[in-house]
Design an enzyme around this catalytic site. Structure first.
Site, PDB file in Angstrom:
ATOM      1  N   ARG A  58      -3.191  -6.708  14.260  1.00  0.00           N
ATOM      2  CA  ARG A  58      -2.153  -6.957  14.963  1.00  0.00           C
ATOM      3  C   ARG A  58      -2.024  -8.339  15.520  1.00  0.00           C
ATOM      4  O   ARG A  58      -2.926  -9.046  16.033  1.00  0.00           O
ATOM      5  CB  ARG A  58      -2.225  -6.020  16.359  1.00  0.00           C
ATOM      6  CG  ARG A  58      -2.099  -4.583  15.980  1.00  0.00           C
ATOM      7  CD  ARG A  58      -0.753  -4.189  15.717  1.00  0.00           C
ATOM      8  NE  ARG A  58      -0.563  -2.881  15.429  1.00  0.00           N
ATOM      9  CZ  ARG A  58      -0.661  -2.089  14.349  1.00  0.00           C
ATOM     10  NH1 ARG A  58      -1.255  -2.840  13.278  1.00  0.00           N
ATOM     11  NH2 ARG A  58      -0.454  -0.932  14.176  1.00  0.00           N
TER      12      ARG A  58
ATOM     13  N   GLN B 249      -3.773   1.763  17.108  1.00  0.00           N
ATOM     14  CA  GLN B 249      -5.100   1.323  16.715  1.00  0.00           C
ATOM     15  C   GLN B 249      -5.840   0.819  17.925  1.00  0.00           C
ATOM     16  O   GLN B 249      -5.324   0.370  19.017  1.00  0.00           O
ATOM     17  CB  GLN B 249      -4.646  -0.037  15.774  1.00  0.00           C
ATOM     18  CG  GLN B 249      -4.027   0.202  14.285  1.00  0.00           C
ATOM     19  CD  GLN B 249      -4.581   0.784  13.474  1.00  0.00           C
ATOM     20  OE1 GLN B 249      -5.908   1.035  13.780  1.00  0.00           O
ATOM     21  NE2 GLN B 249      -4.080   1.055  12.396  1.00  0.00           N
TER      22      GLN B 249
ATOM     23  N   LYS C 145       0.861  -1.201   0.054  1.00  0.00           N
ATOM     24  CA  LYS C 145       0.075  -0.117   0.155  1.00  0.00           C
ATOM     25  C   LYS C 145       0.795   1.275  -0.055  1.00  0.00           C
ATOM     26  O   LYS C 145       1.813   1.414   0.945  1.00  0.00           O
ATOM     27  CB  LYS C 145      -0.993   0.142   1.239  1.00  0.00           C
ATOM     28  CG  LYS C 145      -1.881   1.253   1.413  1.00  0.00           C
ATOM     29  CD  LYS C 145      -2.721   1.199   2.406  1.00  0.00           C
ATOM     30  CE  LYS C 145      -2.292   1.600   3.799  1.00  0.00           C
ATOM     31  NZ  LYS C 145      -2.369   3.037   3.799  1.00  0.00           N
TER      32      LYS C 145
ATOM     33  N   ASN D 108     -16.369  14.131 -12.017  1.00  0.00           N
ATOM     34  CA  ASN D 108     -15.322  13.961 -13.336  1.00  0.00           C
ATOM     35  C   ASN D 108     -13.917  13.997 -12.698  1.00  0.00           C
ATOM     36  O   ASN D 108     -13.143  13.382 -13.194  1.00  0.00           O
ATOM     37  CB  ASN D 108     -15.560  15.550 -14.006  1.00  0.00           C
ATOM     38  CG  ASN D 108     -14.500  15.485 -15.240  1.00  0.00           C
ATOM     39  OD1 ASN D 108     -14.561  14.504 -16.041  1.00  0.00           O
ATOM     40  ND2 ASN D 108     -13.704  16.285 -15.285  1.00  0.00           N
TER      41      ASN D 108
ATOM     42  N   ASP E  27      -3.351   4.149  -1.881  1.00  0.00           N
ATOM     43  CA  ASP E  27      -4.462   4.515  -0.919  1.00  0.00           C
ATOM     44  C   ASP E  27      -4.611   6.120  -0.806  1.00  0.00           C
ATOM     45  O   ASP E  27      -3.895   6.657   0.022  1.00  0.00           O
ATOM     46  CB  ASP E  27      -4.242   3.868   0.497  1.00  0.00           C
ATOM     47  CG  ASP E  27      -4.947   4.286   1.599  1.00  0.00           C
ATOM     48  OD1 ASP E  27      -5.914   4.595   1.490  1.00  0.00           O
ATOM     49  OD2 ASP E  27      -4.603   4.298   2.878  1.00  0.00           O
ATOM     50  N   LEU E  28      -5.271   6.958  -1.554  1.00  0.00           N
ATOM     51  CA  LEU E  28      -5.250   8.161  -1.595  1.00  0.00           C
ATOM     52  C   LEU E  28      -6.642   8.814  -1.409  1.00  0.00           C
ATOM     53  O   LEU E  28      -6.713   9.976  -1.350  1.00  0.00           O
ATOM     54  CB  LEU E  28      -4.712   8.949  -2.981  1.00  0.00           C
ATOM     55  CG  LEU E  28      -3.091   8.361  -3.201  1.00  0.00           C
ATOM     56  CD1 LEU E  28      -2.723   9.192  -4.847  1.00  0.00           C
ATOM     57  CD2 LEU E  28      -2.330   9.006  -2.267  1.00  0.00           C
ATOM     58  N   LYS E  29      -7.762   7.903  -1.290  1.00  0.00           N
ATOM     59  CA  LYS E  29      -8.963   8.314  -0.660  1.00  0.00           C
ATOM     60  C   LYS E  29      -9.409   9.439  -1.549  1.00  0.00           C
ATOM     61  O   LYS E  29      -9.751  10.612  -0.743  1.00  0.00           O
ATOM     62  CB  LYS E  29      -8.897   8.534   0.841  1.00  0.00           C
ATOM     63  CG  LYS E  29      -8.562   7.447   1.651  1.00  0.00           C
ATOM     64  CD  LYS E  29      -8.567   7.537   3.261  1.00  0.00           C
ATOM     65  CE  LYS E  29      -8.251   6.400   3.930  1.00  0.00           C
ATOM     66  NZ  LYS E  29      -7.073   6.029   3.896  1.00  0.00           N
TER      67      LYS E  29
ATOM     68  N   GLY F  16       0.951  -2.555   8.722  1.00  0.00           N
ATOM     69  CA  GLY F  16       2.062  -1.485   8.699  1.00  0.00           C
ATOM     70  C   GLY F  16       3.198  -1.814   9.728  1.00  0.00           C
ATOM     71  O   GLY F  16       3.986  -2.643   9.299  1.00  0.00           O
TER      72      GLY F  16
END
Ligand code: C5P
Length: 233
Positions: free
Chosen positions: A183, A192, A38, A73, A65-67, A212
């Site tokens: 985890r 988290q 990612k 458009n 992962d740029l949301k 991660g």
């Protein structure tokens, strides 16, 4: 009944580092063990498409992962751009609404990239939702946006481990569930809050787990990834 086969759950390693050197080092260390990575806002904002290129040249698959959250458009063109630089999977905010979701889904189909949606950020609780004018509780809002995304042709959602059963039930077995907040048993939770182990997430019906720091900050990243993969197998 959950028709999902836990052995099909795939690992995505979140490449949350600042430099291309650090990314390359990690990818080399993990070698053939890890296929999916990612690339998120941290690495992409500094290094852009070079981060994706590095991974594609190593034969890897990329979740960009740029949301995206903008008018239909613009989001559709951003999805096409993500495909053009080599990403295999990307995401948009479901709260961008049905016209935007349909445009993103169509762009994804046409350019050959899988498009998922973010429902409610896991950092938002009931009070945060109320502050932006949403009176449903977070779980209801998550399901509402997941169903809307599916109905607009979006392939799946990014969700917390605890939301997996609800979304599976509402959206069916083919909806792709991408799940961070994982985890391994015995490791720290970092920041988290709602976590599951890789094995639990797989059993719950997750298609992809995103991991991660348990890998990237481990003394031996390959050993950490291998232990997670063994839990999925
Ligand atoms: O290091 P860690 O395993 O917590 O990383 C999880 C990755 O998933 C990070 O890139 C984080 O931004 C992302 N993520 C998350 N929770 C969400 C959505 C994305 O942790 N709800």
């Amino acid at each position: 009944m959950n028709p999902h086969d836990p052995a099909k759950t795939r690992l995505i390693v979140a490449l949350d580092v600042d430099t291309l050197d650090a990314a390359a080092h990690l990818v080399e260390r993990l070698g053939a063990a890890v296929e999916w990575y990612k690339v998120g806002k941290q690495l992409f904002t500094r290094h852009g498409p070079a981060a994706v290129r590095l991974l594609k040249e190593a034969g890897k698959r990329v979740f960009l992962d740029l949301k995206f959250h903008d008018i239909p458009n613009t989001v559709a063109q951003a999805v096409r751009s993500a495909a053009a630089i080599g990403a295999d999977l990307t995401n948009v905010h479901a709260s961008g609404g049905p016209s935007m979701l349909r445009a993103a889904a169509q762009a994804g189909r046409e350019s050959g990239i899988l498009v998922t949606a973010v429902t409610v950020l896991t950092s938002m609780d009931q009070a945060e939702l109320a502050a932006v004018g949403v009176d449903l509780d977070p779980a209801q809002q998550v399901v509402r946006l997941a169903v809307l995304s599916r109905d607009c042709g979006i392939s799946g959602v990014v969700c917390s481990p605890l939301e997996v059963p609800l979304i599976r039930l509402a959206c069916g077995p083919d909806f792709v569930l991408v799940v961070p907040g994982i985890r391994p048993a015995g490791s720290g939770s970092d920041d988290q809050k709602r976590i599951m182990t890789p094995g639990q997430a797989a059993a719950a019906g997750t298609d992809f787990i995103v991991v991660g720091r348990p890998i990237t900050a481990a003394p031996d990243a390959l050993a950490a990834a291998s232990a997670i993969l063994a839990e999925l197998a």
